[in-house]
Design an enzyme around this catalytic site. Structure first.
Site, short mmCIF file in Angstrom:
data_model
loop_
_atom_site.label_atom_id
_atom_site.label_comp_id
_atom_site.label_asym_id
_atom_site.label_seq_id
_atom_site.Cartn_x
_atom_site.Cartn_y
_atom_site.Cartn_z
N ASP A 235 0.83 -1.20 0.00
CA ASP A 235 0.00 0.00 0.00
C ASP A 235 0.87 1.26 0.00
O ASP A 235 1.87 1.33 0.72
CB ASP A 235 -0.85 -0.04 1.29
CG ASP A 235 -1.81 1.13 1.40
OD1 ASP A 235 -2.69 1.24 0.54
OD2 ASP A 235 -1.67 1.93 2.35
N GLU A 295 1.21 -0.40 -5.14
CA GLU A 295 0.28 0.70 -5.43
C GLU A 295 1.14 1.88 -5.85
O GLU A 295 1.60 2.67 -5.02
CB GLU A 295 -0.55 1.07 -4.21
CG GLU A 295 -1.65 2.04 -4.60
CD GLU A 295 -2.24 2.84 -3.44
OE1 GLU A 295 -3.26 3.50 -3.67
OE2 GLU A 295 -1.69 2.83 -2.33
C1 GLC Z 1 -4.02 3.45 -0.26
C2 GLC Z 1 -5.31 2.66 -0.17
C3 GLC Z 1 -6.40 3.58 0.28
C4 GLC Z 1 -6.03 4.12 1.64
C5 GLC Z 1 -4.67 4.80 1.59
C6 GLC Z 1 -4.15 5.08 2.96
O1 GLC Z 1 -4.09 4.43 -1.22
O2 GLC Z 1 -5.58 2.06 -1.41
O3 GLC Z 1 -7.65 2.93 0.33
O4 GLC Z 1 -7.00 5.03 2.07
O5 GLC Z 1 -3.71 3.97 0.99
O6 GLC Z 1 -3.76 3.90 3.59
#
Ligand code: GLC
Length: 568
Positions: A235, A295
């Site tokens: 993440d 991500e």
């Molecule tokens: C990432 C996740 C998202 C979350 C953010 C903070 O972007 O996909 O859903 O709110 O991280 O952890």
């Protein structure tokens, strides 16, 4: 006495050896023998599950792990090889699990560790890998590490987070803005310092410059690998490191949805240091034949390449979100983006929806032909060279259904940003299993309302309908798993000036597949003379409605898909 002790030692040694071999062998035997030496994750179809919304086994209105286990047969039958479960660890749920208070457990809302082990065992039986969501940038403010960190300036975990003095009384250390609104600094009166949070104040950023943080977090991955996990979706990796001098970010013109000045996140995102961390995580992953998905909100392919790493020693699957920014049915724009990612230094990853963005059904749909367009998009991203990551409900044409009143909003960014930013509830609604009340998700009132479209778009009905979006997904996924050209063939764009039809070849030695996708609302006839490339005319493998090939001409119905086999 001494003999007994050494015998016990020997037994312990043998046990440890067998135990560790068992896990290694298990991870390896779960991998498919690669065509063209590919790794298992290159041929796997991934499927993201938002656990709150998938299936609720104990009928409390929130999905859970047993619910996921009960749907494994459905997923297997659909053609899914790996599930990525959004965070299911203990959490105060401020950001619905992306605020983790214990990395090595399961939130009671989702079940127990035993439920997880059972899910992993059942998934393994079906050849389905489990990927967990590793929130690497921050913890919850309720994590023991942070509670200790904030307790005093000299506490053991003080330097596990980023604490600084304000510029002056009431003024944060610098101008950095949180992605979720307001300053990225929170003042804590206990120790009279500010801590840094890229996201909510309840999500303090870890200090990855501290080797103790690195060790603890690397151990978390080992812990889960030993529980049978086949990899992680990392993440928010872009935000792992910050400039230690806390240089102010450049301010851009205008304000964001939260009313904050816009900024270029130059000094708090994508710092080169993060790559060393990724290389380290990758080394551990390689010991378990595991995959790391990222991500990665990259601005261009050069940035994407950085995430693959030199000689592919970082993320195997950094997500190409640039693909999701082609928000219209434009063959030219898709061609450009596909060619770019196809030329990248690693294996492509294609995503069209997730829990943070408006569903593809609405981003591409025109309001009248959404089902045809949903099939068209499946025909695209499931036949490209690369690994697709599906999002639950996409396969049945689930629609984004945002709240209409501020008081109904659950996602905090929707509450602070209303009405400009309505939050992400709309793409996180309960999975639509059937036409019964609450769409078969739960007998209790679900945490988010079931969209009215559950009556027309649900698994039970669509399984019976050969023309449904679901039946189309199943057909394409089946083909994808069995066709060598689709599994590992090269990508070649065709008819590059065509403004209506996106078409390409996938070629693996003497096998080839032609894919033609009509991105317009009118019938199209396209001539494909592939004899110069040594191929005969195409024979239909999967097509929508009346789309067909006669000789060299492929006729595509509006938004039609034609996938055909070519032979030498
Ligand atoms: C990432 C996740 C998202 C979350 C953010 C903070 O972007 O996909 O859903 O709110 O991280 O952890």
């Amino acid at each position: 006495m001494r003999q007994a002790a050494s015998r016990i030692l020997m037994l312990v040694f043998i046990f440890c050896l067998v135990f560790s071999l068992h896990y290694k062998v298990r991870a390896q035997s779960a991998s498919k023998p690669g065509v063209a030496d590919h790794s298992w994750w290159q041929h796997a179809v991934f499927y993201e599950i938002y656990p709150r919304s998938f299936a609720d086994s104990n009928n409390d209105g929130v999905g859970d792990l047993k619910g996921i286990t009960s749907k494994l047969d459905y997923l297997k039958d659909l053609g899914v090889d790996a599930i990525w479960i959004s965070p299911c660890f203990p959490s105060p749920q401020i950001d619905f699990g992306y605020d983790v208070s214990d990395y090595e457990n399961i939130d009671p809302m989702y079940g127990t560790l035993a439920d997880f082990d059972n899910l992993a065992a059942e998934a393994r039986k079906r050849g389905i890998h489990i990927i967990l969501d590793f929130v690497v940038n921050h913890t919850s403010d309720q994590h023991q590490w942070f509670l200790d960190s904030k307790s005093s300036r000299t506490s053991e975990h003080r330097d596990w987070y980023i604490w600084r003095d304000g510029k002056s009384t009431g003024r944060p250390p610098n101008n950095w803005i949180s992605d979720f609104g307001g300053s990225a600094w929170q003042f804590d009166p206990t120790t009279n310092q500010y801590y840094y949070h890229y996201f909510y104040p309840q999500q303090p950023d870890l200090n990855w410059r501290n080797p103790a943080v690195k060790d603890a977090m690397f151990d978390v991955t080992r812990w889960w690998y030993k529980h049978g996990v086949s990899g992680f979706r990392l993440d928010a990796v872009d935000t792992l490191f910050e400039d230690p001098n806390l240089t102010d970010n450049p301010v851009l013109p205008g304000k964001n949805a939260f009313g904050d000045p816009k900024e270029a996140n130059r000094y708090n995102t994508k710092l080169p240091e993060l790559h060393e961390t990724l290389r380290g995580l990758r080394k551990v992953a390689d010991e378990y034949n595991a995959v790391l998905i990222g991500e990665t909100w990259t601005a261009d392919i050069a940035e994407l390449n950085l995430y693959y790493g030199q000689g592919n020693n970082e993320l195997q699957l950094p997500m190409d979100f640039l693909f999701t920014t082609v928000n219209k049915l434009s063959p030219a724009d898709f061609r450009k983006q596909i060619a770019a990612v196809d030329s990248a230094s690693g294996w492509p990853t294609f995503v069209i929806s997730n829990h943070d963005i408006v569903r593809s059904y609405d981003r591409y749909g025109d309001g009248q032909h959404n089902d045809q367009i949903a099939k068209l998009m499946a025909g695209l991203y499931l036949t490209l060279r690369g690994t697709p990551i599906m999002y639950y409900g996409e396969e049945i044409g689930m629609k984004t259904t945002p709240p209409t009143r501020k008081e109904d909003v659950k996602d905090p960014i929707g509450r602070t940003g209303w009405p400009k930013e309505k939050g992400r509830d709309g793409e996180r609604t309960p999975m639509q299993w059937d036409e019964t009340s609450n769409a078969g998700f739960s007998t209790a009132k679900p945490w988010l309302p079931v969209p009215p479209t559950a009556q027309t778009h649900n698994v039970a009905d669509e399984l019976k309908d050969p023309d449904s979006v679901l039946s189309f997904y199943k057909k394409v996924l089946k083909l994808r798993h069995t066709n060598k050209a689709l599994l590992d063939g090269s990508y070649t764009a065709l008819n590059q000036n065509d403004q209506n039809v996106l078409s390409y070849l996938r070629v693996s030695k003497d096998q080839a597949v032609l894919v033609a996708l009509n991105m317009s609302g009118a019938q199209q006839k396209v001539n494909f003379d592939l004899s110069a490339r040594g191929f005969s005319s195409a024979k239909s493998l999967v097509a929508t409605g009346k789309s067909e090939a006669k000789g060299n001409v492929v006729t595509l119905e509006p938004y039609g898909v034609f996938i055909g086999q070519l032979s030498k």
